[in-house]
Design an enzyme around this catalytic site. Structure first.
Site, PDB file in Angstrom:
ATOM      1  N   LYS A   1       0.758  -1.096   0.165  1.00  0.00           N
ATOM      2  CA  LYS A   1      -0.071  -0.006   0.155  1.00  0.00           C
ATOM      3  C   LYS A   1       0.573   1.166  -0.036  1.00  0.00           C
ATOM      4  O   LYS A   1       1.949   1.547   0.563  1.00  0.00           O
ATOM      5  CB  LYS A   1      -1.054  -0.005   1.197  1.00  0.00           C
TER       6      LYS A   1
ATOM      7  N   ARG B   1      -4.237 -10.509   3.431  1.00  0.00           N
ATOM      8  CA  ARG B   1      -4.494 -10.620   1.888  1.00  0.00           C
ATOM      9  C   ARG B   1      -3.170 -10.118   1.236  1.00  0.00           C
ATOM     10  O   ARG B   1      -3.120  -8.825   1.635  1.00  0.00           O
ATOM     11  CB  ARG B   1      -5.640  -9.595   1.408  1.00  0.00           C
TER      12      ARG B   1
END
Length: 282
Positions: free
Chosen positions: A226, A261
């Site tokens: 991210k 994930r």
């Protein structure tokens, strides 16, 4: 909220952490867009994720990166259904396939093709047919917190107390799922790291994971590659963020998170297994 008050008194049974390997069949995902558009390349990658230690494979045909535009359901189906069918034929039955979509039409077609989980980044809000579909099918469903929509969610995210607000929204969506007939043991919650959150919001959520775990439902954490970690780590390319992702995985395991994930399964498998061993050493 009745879900929060009821379930904090009855925490879930813990099990070793599971890794959900990411398989984006999209041209525009922020990290690996375009790499697995070819059917064979997607299947090879899915099999590789299993070999590296993935416990689930999450297949998506619509990017949810900041600024992404919606993809019609028919196009999502064109991208993902053959991939799901081929993987369903070749991976062990013990490794479920998840469909990453906010469209009940796509989810229904994916379940018919061999998927058995639903991962909905809108928590069932984008399509009112999603929660009834999950109830009807019996498929586990991941309900994720998201402020705004992908095309505008990073424009001006705002919270007074991000952990409390995300917790309360997730509790409300869990209540909605239960009211729709979804079994309690089929509901997972995801704080939605990076989805309508600034860096300080993401960091606060990671620091407050125990409050989300206290809701009593399994928590799924998705921090892989991210942007906020790239900023903290000197502007690295997303593909170079496996060590940072592994750090958040270890933190999550210690807080009681049950599913992660990730793009880079092998490294996160090590981090998750070591953190689990440390947590249960005494």
């Amino acid at each position: 909220m009745k879900t929060f008050s009821r379930l904090t008194q009855d925490p879930p049974v813990q099990r070793p952490p599971r890794l959900m390997g990411i398989l984006n069949v999209t041209p525009d995902s922020f990290s690996d867009g375009g790499r697995y558009l070819d059917l064979e390349a997607a299947v090879v990658q899915g099999l590789a994720l299993v070999d590296q230690g993935a416990d689930l494979i999450d297949v998506g045909g619509e990017s949810t990166r900041p600024g992404a535009r919606p993809v019609p359901a028919d196009e999502q189906e064109r991208r993902v259904l053959d991939v799901i069918r081929r993987l369903h034929e070749r991976i062990p039955a013990a490794v479920p396939i998840s469909i990453d979509t906010t469209s009940a039409q796509v989810a229904r077609a994916a379940l018919a093709a061999g998927a058995s989980w639903i991962n909905d980044t809108s928590a069932g809000c984008d399509d009112p047919r999603m929660l009834p579909l999950a109830a009807e099918s019996g498929a586990p469903i991941v309900l994720m917190h998201r402020q705004g929509r992908p095309q505008d969610m990073q424009d001006s995210p705002s919270y007074t107390d991000v952990v409390r607000e995300v917790r309360d929204v997730l509790a409300a969506r869990a209540d909605a799922a239960l009211a729709s007939g979804i079994r309690e043991d089929r509901i997972l919650l995801d704080p939605g790291i990076g989805f309508g959150k600034r860096m300080e919001h993401n960091l606060a959520l990671l620091a407050g994971l125990r409050e989300l775990v206290a809701l009593g439902f399994p928590i799924l954490l998705g921090t892989s590659r991210k942007r906020f970690m790239a900023t903290l780590c000197g502007g690295l390319d997303p593909a170079a963020l496996m060590p940072a992702t592994c750090a958040t995985t270890a933190i999550g395991v210690m807080a009681g998170v049950q599913v992660f994930r990730v793009h880079d399964v092998a490294g996160n498998r090590q981090a998750a297994d070591l953190a689990w061993a440390i947590r249960h050493a005494v």
